[in-house]
Motif scaffolding. Structure first.
Motif: not given
Length: 529
Positions: A377-397
């Motif tokens: 909950m702590v580790g993955q919860g904190l790293m999820l957004t960074s992981a999505l950005k690293a994979l190029g899936l965090f779509q900022q408009d």
């Protein structure tokens, strides 16, 4: 689990403070609550808080959360992605339990029964955290839909497997893959049938209630009854609650007046917020660092085993999907998200605490379940957004961000302009300084307005979306004014109800358009009138 009123108030105050702190620190709300609960527990700030009761989790929290997930789910999205969702929540879950259990057996030297039992506990994803994260994350729509759909249905499979394995372990025999698979299939299909029947019955009653409060009561009864009824006949209560929610959701969208839809969804939004807060705090409050100290190596090994088991449960089914149904292929980058987003939660802890005292290696299972859940909950919860950005899936408009920046400049400049006028009126600012500063802020205001106009003209879709958002705020202002007029007796009750119903219809259509839907026929009639 009975809570004394002072303790309950203390937990509510803690939850409010943690929510505000999480917002200020840009930390996920669920992570803040877990850490806050752990701090409260370690520092003994709220002595007397009872331990988490598994029955509260299973019979109240889980049905409510799964039902809410069902009524708010995009049924068309689930239908469009039924193959990958079904594959992950059945074959994927069985593979996760088997692979995780095997890794725990070999790495922790647990007997096969307790190893598979712990594997089923740790294979459960936290529906709350998944839905919370991916409803807000700007990732591709299909990816978010598959992840949310899997999180809703895999709890049912995991709970059935857990029950079967726990019964076998208590009897002393080793479970077989065939018997486990057959039991899971029967309980899942049976639970879906029970849930569909309860959902259709609830929809039938809702259509004839014609009272928002009664309709809210019906949805609550259906949520709890669908789960309990399925469990009573040894079927999957979790899948029953989800399917009941999906069926009631269809009725709400098609045949219930907008005013009732707004009331029901508002109630469920608050109910799930309260349940989520309770569960996240409970995870932290029930975690005892002193009890985990003797099992830290085991917790670390179990984390590795869970990752390995989840990898088998994701990459193998998606490989089969690519070979036998190429049209449903999931990109490899998306598959990594299912691994990173495999967050554990209160359900795993509830399952561990619900084990009978006679269960072999129970103390070890409970301690490892707590440890893995806390790390997840702590580790993955904190790293999820960074992981999505690293994979190029965090779509900022980029257009939306630019528009937000210009709007911020406009708001700040206008506020400063108002304050400047007030200082000049009070005689606190010389005329020359006032004229100079006034000219500067007028230029800033004009520039921001010009940029906003340019963005809206060049990006019509974003401009229209922005206009709809502003219109939604204006409708809220209209509703507040009408409710005040009704309270003060300025307009009759019947007139207020009719006008509020029109506003609810307009608001509902704005929400649909903002999320890519189409205005309803009823709303068009309201607008025409």
């Amino acid at each position: 689990m009975l809570l004394e009123v002072p303790i309950l108030i203390g937990l509510m105050v803690a939850a409010i403070a943690l929510a505000i702190a999480a917002k200020r620190a840009s930390v996920p709300y669920n992570v803040a609550l877990v850490l806050g609960g752990l701090l409260i527990s370690v520092a003994h700030l709220l002595p007397g808080v009872p331990p988490l009761n598994p029955q509260v989790v299973f019979l109240i929290c889980l049905p409510l959360l799964l039902f809410e997930g069902g009524i708010t789910a995009d049924l068309n999205g689930i239908r469009a992605n039924a193959v990958p969702i079904g594959l992950l929540s059945t074959l994927g879950m069985i593979l996760a339990i088997g692979a995780t259990g095997a890794a725990l057996h070999w790495m922790l030297h647990l007997a096969w029964g307790p190893a598979l039992l712990l594997g089923s506990i740790l294979a459960v994803t936290d529906t709350v955290s998944i839905l919370y994260a991916f409803r807000r994350a700007p990732v591709p729509g299909r990816l978010a839909g598959i992840i949310q759909g899997e999180s809703l249905f895999n709890d049912g499979t995991a709970l059935v497997a857990y029950t079967a394995i726990a019964a076998v372990v208590a009897g002393g025999a080793a479970p077989t893959l065939g018997s486990l698979g057959g039991h899971v299939l029967l309980a899942s299909v049976g639970g879906a049938v029970v849930g569909l029947a309860m959902g259709l019955l609830g929809g039938f009653i809702i259509r004839r209630a014609e009272d928002p409060l009664a309709e809210i009561m019906v949805t609550t009864a259906v949520a709890l009854a669908s789960y309990v009824l399925a469990e009573e006949v040894h079927l999957s209560g979790a899948i029953s609650a989800v399917v009941a929610g999906l069926a009631v959701g269809v009725t709400l969208r098609r045949e219930v007046p907008p005013q009732s839809q707004v009331a029901i969804h508002s109630f469920w939004e608050y109910a799930t917020f309260g349940v989520n807060t309770f569960l996240f705090l409970s995870v932290g409050l029930d975690t005892r660092p002193e009890a985990l100290q003797g099992h830290l190596p085991g917790v670390g090994i179990a984390v590795v085993a869970v990752v390995l088991g989840r990898a088998v449960a994701i990459y193998l089914p998606f490989l089969l999907l690519r070979l036998f149904k190429p049209a449903e292929t999931i990109p490899l980058r998306w598959q990594h998200v299912f691994l990173v987003g495999n967050i554990k939660g209160a359900l795993s802890i509830g399952l561990a605490l619900g084990l009978p005292e006679s269960t072999p290696a129970r103390e070890q299972i409970v301690s490892i379940a707590f440890g893995v859940t806390l790390v997840s909950m702590v580790g993955q919860g904190l790293m999820l957004t960074s992981a999505l950005k690293a994979l190029g899936l965090f779509q900022q408009d980029a257009v939306a961000l630019e528009m937000a920046g210009q709007r911020g400049k406009l708001i700040a400049s206008r506020a400063a302009h108002v304050e400047l006028d007030a200082l000049h009126t009070q005689g606190l600012l010389p005329r020359a300084a006032y004229e100079h500063l006034r000219s500067e802020y007028q230029v800033n205001i004009a520039r921001a307005e010009r940029e906003l106009r340019r963005i809206s003209e060049q990006h019509l879709a974003e401009g229209a979306k922005d206009l709809l958002s502003m219109r939604r705020r204006l409708i809220d202002a209209e509703r507040t004014a009408l409710q005040g007029a009704r309270r003060n007796g300025l307009i009759p009750e019947a007139t207020a109800e009719e006008m509020l119903a029109h506003l609810d219809a307009r608001m509902l259509d704005l929400e649909k358009v903002l999320h890519g839907g189409h205005p309803s026929k009823d709303s068009k009639e309201h607008k025409a009138s």
